[in-house]
Design a protein around this motif. Structure first.
Motif, short mmCIF file in Angstrom:
data_model
loop_
_atom_site.label_atom_id
_atom_site.label_comp_id
_atom_site.label_asym_id
_atom_site.label_seq_id
_atom_site.Cartn_x
_atom_site.Cartn_y
_atom_site.Cartn_z
N ALA A 163 5.72 35.34 -0.01
CA ALA A 163 4.36 35.52 0.09
C ALA A 163 3.57 35.17 -1.21
CB ALA A 163 4.01 36.86 0.71
N ARG A 164 2.55 34.61 -1.16
CA ARG A 164 2.03 34.27 -2.29
C ARG A 164 0.66 34.86 -2.75
NH1 ARG A 164 3.46 30.03 -5.71
NH2 ARG A 164 1.74 30.56 -7.08
N ARG A 165 -0.25 34.80 -1.53
CA ARG A 165 -1.53 35.20 -1.67
C ARG A 165 -2.22 35.28 -0.22
NH1 ARG A 165 -1.40 29.84 -3.21
NH2 ARG A 165 -1.00 30.66 -5.41
N VAL A 166 -3.39 36.11 -0.26
CA VAL A 166 -3.90 36.15 0.98
C VAL A 166 -5.12 34.89 1.00
CG1 VAL A 166 -5.80 37.19 2.41
CG2 VAL A 166 -3.93 38.69 1.25
N SER A 238 -5.24 38.95 8.27
CA SER A 238 -5.20 37.94 7.20
C SER A 238 -4.16 36.75 7.58
CB SER A 238 -4.82 38.44 5.80
OG SER A 238 -3.85 39.29 5.78
N ILE A 239 -4.65 35.56 6.73
CA ILE A 239 -3.77 34.38 6.87
C ILE A 239 -2.86 34.57 5.52
CG2 ILE A 239 -3.60 31.80 6.96
CD1 ILE A 239 -5.85 32.11 9.04
N ILE A 240 -1.82 34.47 5.23
CA ILE A 240 -1.13 34.62 3.74
C ILE A 240 -0.31 33.32 3.69
CG2 ILE A 240 0.71 35.89 2.71
CD1 ILE A 240 -0.10 38.42 4.60
N GLY A 241 -0.57 32.84 2.60
CA GLY A 241 0.18 31.45 2.06
C GLY A 241 1.45 31.99 1.55
N VAL A 242 2.47 31.21 1.79
CA VAL A 242 3.81 31.48 1.47
C VAL A 242 4.51 30.25 0.68
CG1 VAL A 242 4.39 33.23 3.19
CG2 VAL A 242 4.97 30.85 3.50
N ARG A 243 5.48 30.53 -0.28
CA ARG A 243 5.95 29.23 -0.65
C ARG A 243 6.86 28.43 0.23
NH1 ARG A 243 7.24 33.38 -4.57
NH2 ARG A 243 9.11 33.27 -4.03
N GLY A 265 0.05 25.06 13.04
CA GLY A 265 1.30 25.01 11.94
C GLY A 265 1.35 26.56 11.44
N GLU A 266 0.93 27.68 12.07
CA GLU A 266 1.00 29.02 11.46
C GLU A 266 1.87 29.71 12.21
OE1 GLU A 266 -3.83 29.12 10.34
OE2 GLU A 266 -3.14 29.80 12.36
N LEU A 267 2.47 30.73 11.52
CA LEU A 267 3.44 31.77 12.01
C LEU A 267 2.77 33.06 12.40
CD1 LEU A 267 6.47 31.72 12.98
CD2 LEU A 267 6.93 32.62 10.63
N LEU A 278 -3.52 41.75 12.35
CA LEU A 278 -3.03 40.41 12.46
C LEU A 278 -2.55 39.63 11.33
CD1 LEU A 278 -2.79 37.79 14.55
CD2 LEU A 278 -4.94 37.07 13.30
N GLN A 279 -1.35 39.22 11.13
CA GLN A 279 -0.57 38.93 9.89
C GLN A 279 -0.17 37.18 10.34
OE1 GLN A 279 -1.44 39.79 7.05
NE2 GLN A 279 -1.65 42.19 7.45
N VAL A 280 -0.81 36.48 9.62
CA VAL A 280 -0.58 34.94 9.99
C VAL A 280 -0.02 34.36 8.72
CG1 VAL A 280 -1.62 32.86 10.52
CG2 VAL A 280 -2.43 34.82 11.68
N PHE A 281 1.25 33.86 8.78
CA PHE A 281 1.84 33.08 7.50
C PHE A 281 1.69 31.54 7.79
CE2 PHE A 281 4.04 37.16 8.33
CZ PHE A 281 4.02 37.59 7.02
N VAL A 282 1.35 30.87 6.43
CA VAL A 282 1.07 29.48 6.58
C VAL A 282 1.60 29.10 5.41
CG1 VAL A 282 -1.19 29.87 5.38
CG2 VAL A 282 -0.71 27.78 6.87
N GLN A 283 2.25 27.96 5.24
CA GLN A 283 2.77 27.22 4.20
C GLN A 283 1.50 27.16 3.06
OE1 GLN A 283 6.24 26.02 3.25
NE2 GLN A 283 5.23 25.86 1.60
N GLU A 284 1.94 27.44 1.89
CA GLU A 284 0.75 27.30 0.90
C GLU A 284 0.30 25.82 0.55
OE1 GLU A 284 1.58 29.08 -2.76
OE2 GLU A 284 3.39 28.10 -3.17
#
Length: 287
Positions: A163-166, A238-243, A265-267, A278-284
């Protein structure tokens, strides 16, 4: 530009009923953990520090619940409750709010010990709390760090889930367009974008708020239902950008956390596995 001293998102608060249980859930989501803290007024927290902003799990002991600013939530509720806006000058934000017709209480200082290998130091801040419901939804305050170096520490920013940022906060409202004029007055017309029948987006620096209709929310995050206490508006999470989204998926699977891929394309992780948020992970984005 309205509220020029607001420069982005600092963090957001997730109220929890059991801090240790919520902390364990976020460890399973692949977050590294800063030491738990105790505020001077008695609340306890767990922070998940990212590169430019963070998530805060916040617990109110029973003796403090009745006087909490979140006392209007049902006792059993846990989930997102407020957004902390980034600023270097909460006093300036207080003056700027008055200029746009929002009369807030005077800025208030706070602090808590931060436990480091060489001993404890006192983190301090000066915050300005927006009146509850001043912009409809969600609730806001500014977080003016006086000791930012005690919060954003490199050893707490390296997360197994990468994880990098919200990237964005998600708010559900039956009529998102009804909120737009208040936000436009506070943040300026230039901050408003992507307006359509499904909702709209607010942007200010690192702050991005997605306001969605319930129908648009369900289309994007199928199977995610609002809490029983939701009445109209719902601050979902939130939607969280990940590396590395593949690594995020691997960490979640290894820890037994179910996540669903959506059409964007979100997890997507269900709030039940993330202390009501709600936590959503997305490629930054590297753009």
């Amino acid at each position: 530009m309205s509220l020029p001293s607001v420069t982005g998102l600092d963090h957001y608060i997730i109220r929890v009923n059991d801090l240790n249980a919520a902390t364990a859930q976020y460890r399973k989501l692949g977050f590294a953990l800063a030491p738990q803290g105790v505020h001077h007024q008695g609340t306890r927290n767990q922070t998940l520090i990212l590169d430019a902003n963070y998530l805060e799990l916040l617990y109110f002991p029973p003796a403090l619940q009745a006087t909490s600013r979140f006392a209007h939530y049902p006792e059993s509720y846990q989930g997102p409750v407020a957004v902390a806006l980034q600023t270097t000058d909460s006093a300036a934000v207080h003056r700027e709010l008055a200029q746009v017709g929002i009369h807030a209480e005077a800025p208030e200082g706070g602090g808590r010990p931060v436990h480091l290998p060489d001993g404890a130091e006192n983190a301090a801040w000066l915050n300005t709390r927006f009146p509850t419901g001043a912009l409809g939804a969600p609730d806001f305050f500014t977080c003016g760090h006086l000791t930012r170096h005690l919060v954003y520490r490199p050893e707490w920013q390296d997360h197994p889930n990468t994880a990098r940022r919200v990237e964005a906060l998600v708010v559900v409202h039956p009529d998102p367009l009804s909120l737009r004029s208040a936000y436009e007055q506070a943040f300026g017309r230039i901050s408003i974008g992507n307006t359509g029948p499904d909702g709209w987006t607010l942007r200010r620096g690192s702050l991005r708020l997605l306001f969605l209709t319930p129908q648009a929310f369900q289309a994007r995050f199928p199977g995610i239902t609002p809490p029983a206490s939701a009445q109209g508006a719902w601050f979902a999470g939130s939607i969280i950008g990940v590396r590395d989204l593949a690594q995020t998926r691997h960490v979640l699977a290894a820890n037994g956390v179910q996540a669903q891929d959506n059409a964007y394309g979100e997890l997507v992780v269900n709030p039940a596995d993330a202390a009501g948020a709600l936590q959503v992970f997305v490629q930054e984005s590297h753009a």
